[in-house]
Design a protein around this motif. Structure first.
Motif, PDB file in Angstrom:
ATOM      1  N   ASP A 101       0.793  -1.061   0.007  1.00  0.00           N
ATOM      2  CA  ASP A 101      -0.036  -0.093  -0.090  1.00  0.00           C
ATOM      3  C   ASP A 101       0.849   1.171   0.102  1.00  0.00           C
ATOM      4  N   LYS A 102       2.287   1.061  -0.097  1.00  0.00           N
ATOM      5  CA  LYS A 102       3.011   2.266  -0.118  1.00  0.00           C
ATOM      6  C   LYS A 102       4.296   1.782  -0.952  1.00  0.00           C
ATOM      7  N   LEU A 103       4.686   2.967  -1.559  1.00  0.00           N
ATOM      8  CA  LEU A 103       6.087   2.996  -2.395  1.00  0.00           C
ATOM      9  C   LEU A 103       6.894   3.711  -1.613  1.00  0.00           C
ATOM     10  N   TYR A 104       8.344   3.407  -1.513  1.00  0.00           N
ATOM     11  CA  TYR A 104       9.361   4.273  -0.747  1.00  0.00           C
ATOM     12  C   TYR A 104      10.114   4.590  -1.852  1.00  0.00           C
ATOM     13  N   VAL A 105      10.436   5.669  -1.599  1.00  0.00           N
ATOM     14  CA  VAL A 105      11.560   6.371  -2.426  1.00  0.00           C
ATOM     15  C   VAL A 105      12.789   6.845  -1.607  1.00  0.00           C
ATOM     16  N   PHE A 106      13.900   6.416  -1.785  1.00  0.00           N
ATOM     17  CA  PHE A 106      14.934   6.643  -0.769  1.00  0.00           C
ATOM     18  C   PHE A 106      15.862   7.262  -1.988  1.00  0.00           C
ATOM     19  N   VAL A 107      16.628   8.524  -0.953  1.00  0.00           N
ATOM     20  CA  VAL A 107      17.608   9.121  -1.915  1.00  0.00           C
ATOM     21  C   VAL A 107      18.826   9.315  -1.066  1.00  0.00           C
ATOM     22  N   LEU A 108      19.784   8.742  -1.652  1.00  0.00           N
ATOM     23  CA  LEU A 108      21.295   8.472  -0.835  1.00  0.00           C
ATOM     24  C   LEU A 108      22.102   9.627  -1.570  1.00  0.00           C
ATOM     25  N   ALA A 109      22.896  10.488  -0.586  1.00  0.00           N
ATOM     26  CA  ALA A 109      23.854  11.384  -1.062  1.00  0.00           C
ATOM     27  C   ALA A 109      25.016  11.236  -0.055  1.00  0.00           C
ATOM     28  N   GLU A 110      26.145  11.481  -0.779  1.00  0.00           N
ATOM     29  CA  GLU A 110      27.412  11.266  -0.233  1.00  0.00           C
ATOM     30  C   GLU A 110      27.975  12.628   0.153  1.00  0.00           C
ATOM     31  N   SER A 111      27.522  13.840  -0.269  1.00  0.00           N
ATOM     32  CA  SER A 111      27.874  15.140  -0.165  1.00  0.00           C
ATOM     33  C   SER A 111      26.765  15.923  -0.250  1.00  0.00           C
ATOM     34  N   ASP A 112      26.629  17.386   0.075  1.00  0.00           N
ATOM     35  CA  ASP A 112      25.711  18.187   0.240  1.00  0.00           C
ATOM     36  C   ASP A 112      24.732  18.004  -1.345  1.00  0.00           C
ATOM     37  N   VAL A 113      23.579  17.824  -1.271  1.00  0.00           N
ATOM     38  CA  VAL A 113      22.557  17.815  -2.679  1.00  0.00           C
ATOM     39  C   VAL A 113      21.332  18.270  -2.235  1.00  0.00           C
ATOM     40  N   SER A 114      20.454  18.885  -3.074  1.00  0.00           N
ATOM     41  CA  SER A 114      19.334  19.321  -3.066  1.00  0.00           C
ATOM     42  C   SER A 114      18.534  18.379  -4.244  1.00  0.00           C
ATOM     43  N   TYR A 115      17.280  18.123  -4.042  1.00  0.00           N
ATOM     44  CA  TYR A 115      16.717  17.102  -5.254  1.00  0.00           C
ATOM     45  C   TYR A 115      15.137  17.502  -5.157  1.00  0.00           C
ATOM     46  N   ASP A 116      14.620  17.195  -6.369  1.00  0.00           N
ATOM     47  CA  ASP A 116      12.999  17.092  -6.552  1.00  0.00           C
ATOM     48  C   ASP A 116      12.802  15.630  -6.945  1.00  0.00           C
ATOM     49  N   VAL A 117      12.057  15.092  -6.406  1.00  0.00           N
ATOM     50  CA  VAL A 117      11.231  13.832  -6.937  1.00  0.00           C
ATOM     51  C   VAL A 117       9.755  13.871  -7.310  1.00  0.00           C
ATOM     52  N   ILE A 118       9.370  13.179  -8.212  1.00  0.00           N
ATOM     53  CA  ILE A 118       8.069  13.173  -8.642  1.00  0.00           C
ATOM     54  C   ILE A 118       7.718  11.627  -9.130  1.00  0.00           C
ATOM     55  N   ALA A 119       6.715  11.163  -8.090  1.00  0.00           N
ATOM     56  CA  ALA A 119       6.073   9.719  -8.359  1.00  0.00           C
ATOM     57  C   ALA A 119       4.504  10.173  -8.927  1.00  0.00           C
ATOM     58  N   THR A 120       4.460   9.300 -10.352  1.00  0.00           N
ATOM     59  CA  THR A 120       3.464   9.438 -10.935  1.00  0.00           C
ATOM     60  C   THR A 120       2.637   8.279 -11.402  1.00  0.00           C
ATOM     61  N   PRO A 121       1.435   8.147 -11.010  1.00  0.00           N
ATOM     62  CA  PRO A 121       0.639   6.776 -11.488  1.00  0.00           C
ATOM     63  C   PRO A 121       0.846   6.790 -12.895  1.00  0.00           C
ATOM     64  N   THR A 122       1.011   5.615 -13.371  1.00  0.00           N
ATOM     65  CA  THR A 122       0.828   5.484 -14.968  1.00  0.00           C
ATOM     66  C   THR A 122       0.095   4.122 -15.358  1.00  0.00           C
ATOM     67  N   LYS A 123      -0.019   4.106 -16.724  1.00  0.00           N
ATOM     68  CA  LYS A 123      -0.680   2.933 -17.380  1.00  0.00           C
ATOM     69  C   LYS A 123       0.621   2.252 -18.292  1.00  0.00           C
ATOM     70  N   VAL A 124       0.800   1.368 -18.234  1.00  0.00           N
ATOM     71  CA  VAL A 124       1.844   0.637 -19.249  1.00  0.00           C
ATOM     72  C   VAL A 124       1.013  -0.298 -19.964  1.00  0.00           C
ATOM     73  N   SER A 125       0.956  -0.287 -21.366  1.00  0.00           N
ATOM     74  CA  SER A 125       0.453  -1.367 -22.169  1.00  0.00           C
ATOM     75  C   SER A 125       1.232  -1.664 -23.217  1.00  0.00           C
ATOM     76  N   ALA A 126       1.170  -2.626 -23.726  1.00  0.00           N
ATOM     77  CA  ALA A 126       1.958  -3.168 -25.090  1.00  0.00           C
ATOM     78  C   ALA A 126       1.071  -3.995 -25.938  1.00  0.00           C
ATOM     79  N   ALA A 127       1.656  -3.979 -27.131  1.00  0.00           N
ATOM     80  CA  ALA A 127       0.808  -4.592 -28.184  1.00  0.00           C
ATOM     81  C   ALA A 127       1.572  -5.247 -29.444  1.00  0.00           C
ATOM     82  N   ARG A 128       1.426  -6.185 -29.743  1.00  0.00           N
ATOM     83  CA  ARG A 128       2.443  -6.760 -31.002  1.00  0.00           C
ATOM     84  C   ARG A 128       1.429  -6.793 -32.109  1.00  0.00           C
TER      85      ARG A 128
END
Length: 128
Positions: A101-128
């Motif tokens: 029921d949850k998705l976890y986004v971890f951000v690892l940094a070894e020095s000073d950093v700023s960031y933006d993360v976006i998580a978007t529901p999407t639909k994936v479909s394929a056809a042959r």
């Protein structure tokens, strides 16, 4: 021309009924998964964890824009296990969520950093 006292009541009743119908029609749209955005910074060395509420059997696209050297790990496990994360070290990834029921986004940094993360529901479909 005279109006009866019932006319304003009938008008208000019709407006209330119309509002209820519109509210019910909008409810499925409001219940749909929404995109989640996170902006944060890490000073020095560290890991930041962000939780995204998700629906079971859904697919999510996650992307990170960092200003500095950072790595993103995405998992359905709340523990930070970089080697077990389905998305590890990428700036963009797509993950299928099954049995969580949850998705976890971890951000690892070894020095000073700023960031933006976006998580978007999407639909994936394929056809042959």
């Amino acid at each position: 021309m005279s109006r009866s006292p019932a006319t304003p009541f009938a008008f208000v009743s019709r407006l209330a009924a119309l509002g209820a119908v519109l509210g019910l029609a909008a409810a499925p749209a409001l219940a749909a998964p929404q995109a989640h955005q996170f902006a944060d910074s890490i000073d020095g060395f560290g890991v930041a964890r962000h939780a995204v509420p998700v629906a079971n059997a859904s697919t999510w696209a996650i992307s990170m824009d960092s200003r500095g050297d950072a790595q993103m790990f995405v998992s359905t496990d709340a523990s930070f296990r970089p080697h077990d994360a389905p998305c590890a070290g990428d700036f963009t990834c797509t993950i299928d969520v099954e049995g969580a029921d949850k998705l976890y986004v971890f951000v690892l940094a070894e020095s000073d950093v700023s960031y933006d993360v976006i998580a978007t529901p999407t639909k994936v479909s394929a056809a042959r």
